[in-house]
Design an enzyme around this catalytic site. Structure first.
Site, PDB file in Angstrom:
ATOM      1  N   HIS A   1      61.022  32.866  64.886  1.00 41.45           N
ATOM      2  CA  HIS A   1      59.933  33.081  63.944  1.00 41.45           C
ATOM      3  C   HIS A   1      60.193  34.303  63.079  1.00 41.45           C
ATOM      4  O   HIS A   1      60.468  35.378  63.599  1.00 41.45           O
ATOM      5  CB  HIS A   1      58.620  33.268  64.700  1.00 41.45           C
TER       6      HIS A   1
ATOM      7  N   LYS B   1      50.340  25.871  51.932  1.00 40.57           N
ATOM      8  CA  LYS B   1      50.492  26.832  50.828  1.00 40.57           C
ATOM      9  C   LYS B   1      50.363  26.129  49.486  1.00 40.57           C
ATOM     10  O   LYS B   1      49.851  26.688  48.520  1.00 40.57           O
ATOM     11  CB  LYS B   1      51.851  27.531  50.931  1.00 40.57           C
TER      12      LYS B   1
END
Length: 939
Positions: free
Chosen positions: A151, A593
């Site tokens: 991540h 997004k």
């Protein structure tokens, strides 16, 4: 315990063993110890400062902000450290408490089983009249795949994670302490641990390499999953024995693991062919080390003296003696009457040879090796199946003598799940890289009159199909191409070499991010053919090509892309290499997004339905790969509810899910938590495959959701993509620039280094909004959509939404996620970022944008409360409600400190005194750590 899935103390069913008091006692203990450390390290005035900051933000007076503005940088950093460690300690205590609860739950009967557990599930299905054949059908095709990722906002250093684990072990010691003296010893040790932690730098000093991230991820397999998986399997077998005893024979290897760490090259120039090769070798070295230890323990255990061992074992030992005479000479006298120990000695020798060969391969890399350079070991395991065969032989021979051996069963389970590869490596690359590669190759070799990149889609498909059916090689052995093209070609050659040496399980999947059209997949098939990974002439292939559809436009186009592919005879030939199975990945992050939370969630739901329809029409099996993140804005949330919210017929016993690096610690750092997480995911897949997930007549609700989604998307894009000054607003009122300076990931936060919204990765986008407490990405646009619909006819439309919430798992899960997110939003803290960080020339535009956000937040909140019929957010979940309220109040000082330090860092003329940029940046970065710990997520 994950904040999103709080401890339900009542669910434990035992008011005495796990009361509120036990959790409270441990929280009070770590608070007291931290106060002692703060006094030792910062003096009594630091403790007084912390008390004042905490008290002032409980009642939200202005005193706290005024106090923060008067603090020196030194005092600010000390306060930040204290709050950051406090949140991490609370997280540890809650996680420890959840583990205790799961241990207790394991001893309960089906009547009190934890919802989501195997025992609860099979009892529930029994009450609903689900037949044994229906369950058997699902078990026979049960295929759960959990894929770990590195991540880009995994903010906690591995050093600190190690301290977390030590404190968990100390809490275990405290539970087992029988005397006051023993308790005091634990308290003293814990105090020392926290004090050393205080003096440990929480910030990464250097950016981790890809191989550092590999080692960090492999730790979860070594320390937790290797032991957790046999437990999950044995629990499933136990529950099947209780409810459907005939079905244990139907159970194969139902859960496997994958990893992107070291193989995901999309946007990460640090990942190349050599890195992926070394990743595979490292994973193999660790799993071989685990097997060697297990076999050594088995050899100690199986001391059976057999004067007349089973014939199959005798024959195997005779062959072993011929192959490994030195082992026979070493152990034949010692184990003269102990054939199992002698057999295990041969197994150990082969494992050691396999490990030595693996070390040699890691050093020499993936280049094609000439025969004289090959190591001389003849008797190593070429595949895990060879080891399994020998272990099965031991099990069968023991059974003929009436002996059972649980450690042997455990080892067999482990080898079946982890093989010699530990976790399959999914290679991922952006679709444009393959287009660029074929453009350069075809131009260099003059294969097309028009540059490949300029061909339309139909012309591309015709050329690709023609090349795939051509017998001559396309790419020469020597590569006279650019470095980018050469690396792309070498990646496919490396995969072929990996599969030849390690077996296809090590690297079986190639994911094409930003897939938009059918040619994106055929390009990869052509490159795979050139590397020997696919041969349409013989219908053989060992690489699964997986499209990743990410934007809303691409999600909508996905069914058309698959329709084109499934209609191509050559592509159907490719599918036969994979048992007619097509894997399709859906991206939650970029679609969010791109279009906001509601639209992203709905478009992914629709895409699954339409993809499934296309697959069914063509007789193709489907496995959907969910690219979920750790946060709501990226598809996160409780996995059990998320799986049950999928469209009917899209699970069918198969699912693949990413487990983001930022949630690995909360899900997989402790044995019990890891086992229960895997159990609930598997149980949800079984349930979603057997029971309907959509109520009858939900088609009208789907039409309603489409209308709401369209409005929400327009509203979101009007703000994020069309509102003048929004990008400047985002950059000013969030710590996005500072986040990019955290040394926490080998991957850049932006694609190709550009500074626009399109190039910004979804993860830092979410991380930034979370830090400044807007959490915009997880709710914006929903309020306008719901409010507009309700206003048209409040009584009728609100009743419809309430029915959807009560009866439709998809809508209920969606609203529940938003409700939880709204509870985390702190507009008062967010407003302070706007006030402190907007330059004067942006003040008017910024205030207008903030007003839009505040109004939408209120609309969303009112609509969610109306639909859920709650008077307050999370009214039906008091533990979570209390937890978030407490955290919000305690995180607030860190938010104010962060905004103040960012102001000093960005605007030198606003500093009350002269600080160096490095000092201010360090303070700001520490606040990012602290807020992430308090929020329990990043991106």
């Amino acid at each position: 315990m994950n904040w999103d899935t709080p401890i339900d103390l009542a669910a434990a069913g035992s008011p005495s063993a796990l009361s509120h008091q036990s959790l409270r006692d441990n929280i009070e203990l770590v608070e007291q110890l931290l106060r002692q450390v703060a006094a030792q390290e910062g003096g009594g005035d630091l403790v007084e400062l912390l008390d004042r900051l905490w008290a002032s933000h409980q009642d939200r007076t202005g005193e706290g902000l005024a106090l923060i503005r008067e603090l020196s940088l030194e005092k600010s950093v000390l306060a930040i450290r204290a709050f950051s460690i406090y949140f991490q300690l609370i997280n540890i205590v809650e996680q420890h408490h959840e583990r205790k609860r799961l241990r207790l739950q394991a001893s309960f009967s089906a009547d009190t089983a934890q919802p989501g557990s195997f025992c609860w599930l099979f009892d529930e299905m029994k009450s609903l009249g689900v037949s044994t054949p229906e369950i058997e059908r699902v078990l026979q095709q049960l295929d759960v795949r959990l894929v770990f990722t590195a991540h880009p906002t995994e903010i906690v250093r591995r050093t600190i994670r190690t301290k977390h684990r030590r404190i968990v072990h100390l809490l275990d010691d405290l539970d087992n302490a029988l005397s006051e003296w023993q308790q005091q010893q634990v308290h003293t040790t814990m105090l020392e641990e926290i004090r050393i932690w205080w003096r440990t730098d929480e910030l990464h000093q250097v950016r981790p390499t890809v191989l550092d991230e590999v080692a960090h991820t492999v730790h979860y397999f070594e320390e937790v999953l290797f032991e957790a998986m046999p437990r999950v399997r044995s629990e499933l077998v136990r529950c099947l024995d209780m409810f459907h005893p005939s079905l244990t024979r139907s159970l194969g290897t139902f859960c496997r693991f994958g990893s992107w760490v070291g193989s995901d090259r999309d946007g990460n120039p640090s990942v190349n062919a050599l890195v992926t090769w070394k990743t595979a070798c490292h994973q193999r070295s660790r799993v071989l080390a685990k097997y060697i230890k297990s076999v050594e323990r088995l050899r100690d255990l199986l001391s059976l003296a057999e004067g007349n061992p089973p014939q199959d074992l005798l024959l195997a030992l005779e062959q072993d003696q011929r192959d490994l005479g030195e082992v026979y000479e070493r152990y034949s006298v010692v184990y003269l009457q102990e054939p199992y120990r002698l057999k295990l000695s041969y197994i150990l020798e082969r494992l050691e040879h396999t490990r030595e060969r693996n070390a040699w391969l890691e050093v020499h890399g993936p280049q094609r090796l000439s025969q004289p350079d090959e190591p001389g070991w003849l008797h190593y395991y070429r595949h895990a199946h060879e080891l399994l065969a020998e272990l099965h032989l031991l099990r069968q021979c023991l059974r003929t003598t009436g002996i059972g051996c649980r450690p042997l069963e455990t080892l067999i389970d482990q080898v079946e799940v982890f093989g010699f590869h530990l976790a399959g490596l999914d290679v991922r690359q952006d679709s444009t890289r393959h287009e660029d590669t074929l453009t350069e190759v075809s131009a260099k070799l003059r294969l097309t009159a028009t540059p490949y990149a300029e061909l339309d889609e139909q012309a591309r498909l015709e050329w690709l199909v023609r090349e795939l059916q051509t017998l001559r090689p396309l790419i020469p052995a020597e590569l006279p191409f650019s470095a980018r093209t050469e690396e792309t070609i070498q990646t496919f050659r490396m995969i072929r070499r990996l599969q030849k040496e390690f077996g296809s399980e090590i690297c079986h999947t190639y994911i094409i991010s930003m897939s938009k059209q059918a040619s994106d997949l055929l390009e990869v098939l052509l490159l795979a053919e050139e590397a020997g990974l696919f041969d349409p002439a013989t219908g053989t292939g060992t690489l699964m090509v997986v499209p990743l559809f990410e934007t809303v436009e691409d999600l909508r186009n996905a069914p058309h892309v698959l329709e084109q592919l499934f209609s191509l005879p050559l592509y159907r030939c490719y599918l036969t290499c994979h048992q007619n199975l097509q894997e399709v990945m859906l991206g939650y992050s970029d679609s969010n997004k791109d279009s906001g939370f509601l639209s992203s969630s709905w478009e992914i739901f629709l895409a699954q339905q339409h993809i499934q329809q296309v697959a069914r029409r063509h007789g193709v099996q489907l496995r959907i790969f969910h690219g979920r993140g750790g946060t709501v804005g990226r598809g996160g949330g409780p996995s059990y509810q998320a799986i049950l919210a999928q469209p009917d017929g899209t699970v069918s016993g198969r699912i693949k899910i990413t487990e983001q690096g930022e949630v690995l610690a909360s899900k997989y750092s402790l044995f019990e938590l890891a086992a229960f997480n895997i159990e609930t995911v598997t149980a949800a897949v079984i349930q979603a495959s057997v029971l309907p997930t959509s109520p009858p007549g939900s088609r009208n609700w789907e039409l309603r959701l489409q209308e709401l989604s369209d409005v929400a998307r327009r509203t979101y894009r009007q703000l994020v993509y069309e509102q003048e000054g929004f990008i400047d607003f985002f950059c000013h009122v969030t710590p996005i620039d500072e986040i990019s300076q955290l040394q926490i990931s080998s991957r850049p936060s932006r694609r190709e280094g550009r500074r626009d919204l399109a190039s910004l990765r979804a993860i830092p986008w979410v991380f930034s909004w979370t830090q400044s407490r807007f959490l915009l990405q997880a709710w914006y646009g929903l309020g306008t959509a719901l409010d507009g619909f309700i206003r048209c006819n409040r009584e009728r439309n609100l009743a419809e939404l309430r029915s959807m919430y009560r009866q439709w798992p998809f809508f209920r899960t969606l609203i529940s996620k938003v409700e939880m997110t709204l509870a985390k939003v702190d507009l008062q803290v967010a407003a302070n970022y706007v006030q402190e960080l907007l330059p004067k020339e942006h003040e008017h535009t910024g205030e207008c944008i903030f007003a839009l956000i505040a109004a939408e937040l209120e609309r969303t909140r009112e609509c969610v409360l109306a639909i859920t019929e709650h008077r307050q957010l999370l009214e039906d979940n008091p533990p979570l409600q209390r937890s978030i309220a407490l955290r919000n109040a305690t995180i607030a000082p860190l938010g104010y400190l962060q905004a103040t330090l960012l102001k000093y860092l960005r605007y030198e003329n606003r500093q009350p005194r002269s600080y160096s940029r490095n000092e201010l940046l360090r303070g700001a970065l520490l606040t990012i750590n602290g807020i992430a710990a308090g929020m329990r997520n990043t991106g």
